[in-house]
Motif scaffolding. Structure first.
Motif, PDB file in Angstrom:
ATOM      1  N   ARG A  81      -0.547   8.396  24.591  1.00  0.00           N
ATOM      2  CA  ARG A  81      -0.366   7.100  25.257  1.00  0.00           C
ATOM      3  C   ARG A  81      -1.618   6.251  25.132  1.00  0.00           C
ATOM      4  O   ARG A  81      -1.544   5.051  24.833  1.00  0.00           O
ATOM      5  N   ASN A  82      -2.786   6.862  25.344  1.00  0.00           N
ATOM      6  CA  ASN A  82      -4.040   6.111  25.287  1.00  0.00           C
ATOM      7  C   ASN A  82      -4.305   5.547  23.897  1.00  0.00           C
ATOM      8  O   ASN A  82      -4.942   4.500  23.753  1.00  0.00           O
ATOM      9  N   ALA A  83      -3.823   6.245  22.863  1.00  0.00           N
ATOM     10  CA  ALA A  83      -4.040   5.779  21.492  1.00  0.00           C
ATOM     11  C   ALA A  83      -3.368   4.434  21.235  1.00  0.00           C
ATOM     12  O   ALA A  83      -3.714   3.731  20.280  1.00  0.00           O
ATOM     13  N   GLU A  84      -2.426   4.066  22.105  1.00  0.00           N
ATOM     14  CA  GLU A  84      -1.711   2.796  21.944  1.00  0.00           C
ATOM     15  C   GLU A  84      -2.345   1.669  22.754  1.00  0.00           C
ATOM     16  O   GLU A  84      -1.844   0.545  22.753  1.00  0.00           O
ATOM     17  N   MET A  85      -3.445   1.953  23.443  1.00  0.00           N
ATOM     18  CA  MET A  85      -4.087   0.929  24.276  1.00  0.00           C
ATOM     19  C   MET A  85      -5.602   1.023  24.152  1.00  0.00           C
ATOM     20  O   MET A  85      -6.311   1.256  25.131  1.00  0.00           O
ATOM     21  N   ILE A  86      -6.083   0.820  22.956  1.00  0.00           N
ATOM     22  CA  ILE A  86      -7.504   1.035  22.681  1.00  0.00           C
ATOM     23  C   ILE A  86      -8.407   0.124  23.509  1.00  0.00           C
ATOM     24  O   ILE A  86      -9.477   0.545  23.943  1.00  0.00           O
ATOM     25  N   GLU A  87      -7.991  -1.120  23.751  1.00  0.00           N
ATOM     26  CA  GLU A  87      -8.856  -2.028  24.512  1.00  0.00           C
ATOM     27  C   GLU A  87      -9.049  -1.542  25.946  1.00  0.00           C
ATOM     28  O   GLU A  87     -10.142  -1.639  26.508  1.00  0.00           O
ATOM     29  N   VAL A  88      -7.981  -1.024  26.539  1.00  0.00           N
ATOM     30  CA  VAL A  88      -8.078  -0.492  27.903  1.00  0.00           C
ATOM     31  C   VAL A  88      -8.987   0.728  27.931  1.00  0.00           C
ATOM     32  O   VAL A  88      -9.863   0.859  28.794  1.00  0.00           O
TER      33      VAL A  88
END
Length: 210
Positions: free
Chosen positions: A106-113
Motif C-alpha cells: 500500500r505504501n508503495a502507491e503513496m510515495i509522497e506521503v
C-alpha cells in the motif's frame, strides 16, 4: 409547516457548509504533506501551503490556526488510517507478518506521503520538535504490539519458547525502516515490496510458520 421547512433548509445549509469545510481541510492536509515531503516541516512555509490550495493565508488559518495544528492534524489522520489497516493483521503472528508486506504494498502507491513521514520522523529527533512525543509514542506502541503478538504465539506453542519477542519486534521495525529508506532514495531501482516479502518469507520459514 413554514417553520419546519425553514428549519430543514437551515440544516441542509449547515450540512453543505460542513461538507465543503471537510473537503477544504482534506485539500489543505494533502498540500501540507506534499510541502513537508519537499521542504521538511521546519522549512515549509504555511503561506506556500495556502497558495497551493488557492487560499489566502487568513483563509488557511481559519481551518488551521498554526503550522503545529496542521502537523498534528496530519499525524492524527495518519494514525487513524494506520490503525484501521493494521487492525486486520493483529490476530496471529503469521497474519501480522504477511500484513506488513501488505502495508508495504500500500505504501508503495503513496510515495509522497511516505516521504513526508520519513522526513518528519527524522526531524522529530530534534529537541522541542512538535512531533517528538507523537513519533516516540508511535514507535513504542508499535514495538509493544508486535512483541505482544510474538508472546501470544509463544504462549500457545505456535513458535519456540526461546524466541525473544521484544528483540524480534525491534528487528522487524528496523528492517521495515531500512527498506523504506532505501526505496525512498531510489524508488525506480529498489524493490521495497519484493525485499520485504522475501524477508518475511525467510522469517516465517525460520519460525516454522511457512
Amino acid at each position: 409547516m413554514a417553520e419546519l421547512a425553514e428549519q430543514k433548509t437551515g440544516e441542509e445549509k449547515r450540512r453543505r457548509r460542513s461538507r465543503k469545510g471537510e473537503t477544504r481541510r482534506a485539500e489543505i492536509l494533502t498540500a501540507a504533506m506534499r510541502r513537508f515531503a519537499e521542504d521538511g516541516y521546519q522549512n515549509a512555509a504555511i503561506a506556500d501551503i495556502a497558495r497551493d490550495v488557492g487560499l489566502s493565508l487568513p483563509g488557511l488559518l481559519h481551518h488551521f490556526p498554526t503550522k503545529v495544528d496542521l502537523l498534528l492534524a496530519i499525524l492524527a489522520q495518519r494514525d487513524l488510517e494506520s490503525a484501521d489497516f493494521i487492525g486486520h493483521y493483529r490476530s496471529d503472528l503469521s497474519g501480522l507478518l504477511k500484513g506488513m508486506v501488505a502495508i508495504f504494498r500500500r505504501n508503495a502507491e503513496m510515495i509522497e506521503v511516505v516521504r513526508a513521514f520519513a522526513i518528519l520522523n527524522a526531524e522529530s529527533l530534534m529537541k522541542d520538535h512538535p512531533a517528538k512525543a507523537w513519533f516516540l509514542a508511535r514507535a513504542t506502541q508499535m514495538q509493544t504490539d508486535v512483541a505482544a503478538t510474538f508472546e501470544r504465539a509463544i504462549a500457545d506453542g505456535t513458535i519456540n519458547a526461546k524466541i525473544d519477542g521484544e528483540a524480534m519486534a525491534a528487528e522487524l521495525i528496523a528492517v521495515m525502516d531500512g527498506l523504506q529508506m532505501l526505496w525512498l532514495r531510489d524508488p525506480a531501482r529498489f524493490d521495497m515490496v519484493g525485499s520485504m516479502e522475501a524477508y518475511v518469507g525467510r522469517l516465517l520459514a525460520s519460525l516454522g510458520l511457512d
